[in-house]
Design a protein around this motif. Sequence first.
Motif, PDB file in Angstrom:
ATOM      1  N   ARG A 118      -1.526  -0.616  -0.079  1.00  0.00           N
ATOM      2  CA  ARG A 118      -0.932  -1.001   1.168  1.00  0.00           C
ATOM      3  C   ARG A 118       0.241  -2.181   1.186  1.00  0.00           C
ATOM      4  O   ARG A 118      -0.244  -3.313   0.512  1.00  0.00           O
ATOM      5  CB  ARG A 118      -1.887  -1.187   2.456  1.00  0.00           C
ATOM      6  N   SER A 126       8.024  -1.730   2.465  1.00  0.00           N
ATOM      7  CA  SER A 126       7.529  -0.700   1.560  1.00  0.00           C
ATOM      8  C   SER A 126       8.671   0.387   1.883  1.00  0.00           C
ATOM      9  O   SER A 126       9.001   1.065   2.955  1.00  0.00           O
ATOM     10  CB  SER A 126       6.160  -0.057   2.163  1.00  0.00           C
ATOM     11  N   ARG A 147       0.150   5.158   1.399  1.00  0.00           N
ATOM     12  CA  ARG A 147       0.009   4.223   2.342  1.00  0.00           C
ATOM     13  C   ARG A 147       0.819   4.110   3.319  1.00  0.00           C
ATOM     14  O   ARG A 147       1.231   2.811   3.651  1.00  0.00           O
ATOM     15  CB  ARG A 147      -0.419   2.868   1.628  1.00  0.00           C
TER      16      ARG A 147
END
Length: 609
Positions: free
Chosen positions: A299, A306, A334
Amino acid sequence: MPSKPSARLAALTVAAVCSAASTVLVTAPAHADGVRIHDIQGDTRISPYAGRQVTDVTGIVTGIRTYGSSRGFWIQDPVPDADPATSEGVFVFTGSTPKGVAVGDAVAVSGTVTEYVPGGASSGNQSLTQITRPAFTVVSGGNPVPAATVIDARSVPAAYAPAGDPAANGSIDALPLRPSAYALDRYESLEGMNVQVSDTRVVGATDPYTELWVTVKPRENRNRRGGTVYGSYDAQNTGRLQIQSLGSAAAFPDANVGDTLAGATTGPLDFNQYGGYTLVANELGTLEEGGLRRETTRRQHAGELSVATYNVENLDPSDDTFAAHAAAIVDHLRSPDIVALEEVQDDNGAVDDATVTAGVTVTRLIDAVEAAGGPRYDWRSVDPVDKADGGEPGGNIRQVFLFDPERVSFTDRAGGDATTAVGVTKVRGKAALTVSPGRVDPASAAFENSRKPLAGEFVFRGRTVIVIANHFASKGGDQSLTSRYQPPSRGSETQRHLQAKAVHDFTAKILTTQKNAAVVALGDINDFEFSRTTEILEGDGTLWSAIKSLPPGERYSYVYQGNSQVLDQILISPSIRRGGTFSYDSVHLNAEFHDQISDHDPQVLRFRP
């Protein structure tokens, strides 16, 4: 075995007609008596008897194919000659299911020798020597099948193929076979023969067409997950071999990369359009699972953005894969802050009725992600002009941005549509898009009948990040690695090079406006990290493909014909690369598995803007 059996031994004569659709290379018709299989095969790829009638060619039946468009049987001479370049096996094409013949029968076959090119001459494929329009006589039954020739790491050379003859446009057809020097020559010298591989590792998972790929060279460019990595144009991986079966489809194993076909896999060596040299098994080894598991990335930290790219393979509302895709995004990726999706179809999929909107498709995925415990993504995209972007007819595929509004905001600037080109301007001293979302150079010939890049402006913790989602032209039409032309032509590159130049130039405008701008260009680039396409995208430091930050054995997002290779990439601007705080992950959860929901592995980049 005598070349002409005694008439009193004759038990059955059967005639068959060659399919008129076959593509053949022939010479002037002539007649030849008393030839043997190795005479027909000769010591090059083209039979010296092509186009000629042959009479009473003898051999033992080693396999019978009763399905598909290429029905017939293989025969092999049990008394070989001393020349390793001449095959002792040949395929007898009957066109329909062969009648009155069984494995182990000694037969005498008369017919026409042809060179059949799977896929047609324009494909560049090698040809398969076969006997067509046959009449055959069964001499006896229950004979032992000639012992299988073992194909293993020792017998397959390290060099892949000879250079083609410049005087023949690069063709290798007329070159004398050198089976001890080149892998393709070794396989060609066994064309039609009974061959065997043992304890082979699976390097290409079972596909919907009931075939898989193994390697007879277990150490050749192996990665930690059991695949064989394609790392350069000179690393064709000579040990790869396609496996099909003459048995029932239901009995074919569901194999993943890293599994093993334990024991012997034995049958005739064929050549086909979609895999080149293929062992068509009478006997399949036993599947031993390698225990491969789908990967999960970490994560992102609170201060990391991300960004992911994920080709969801023609996703439309009628698919039953939404929950699986949602689980991939939530559990394995994630829940990235931004997900660039490729191959999102319109709201009725392949139905060709001028529908171009994709709100139903995207909302179904967003709902599924939320149901799987992920964020309630928002989304942006630009609907294409109907039938202008390629892909499945009627599907109108496009790129879509999903983003988590709790983590990142989207800067909307009106005016973006299918035909309006996004530009670059300066707002408060920073580079900005003139429309957001917008399409990069949609009128350019570079993107004719192909997906137009989708650009969007995001803000993460007060920092602007410009993301360009791409889906470049496919490799369709390129000659295969097993082509009769060596090196094979990669004609599809021409359009990808133009597309790469357009995206590079657009990125360069952003960086000229703001030298330290954070730009991410990502998507299904449909080309390798070492390709000229990637070099053009990168330019002189404008972008850099971050998959090259991984060890060589991890650089792949797709498995094609047993080669684990890169097609999906995330490229980053210098400010992201220089920061040294990015991390990259190719998340292997599809391409290596027989039950894949997409043929692509998603890619994830995390960095601090």
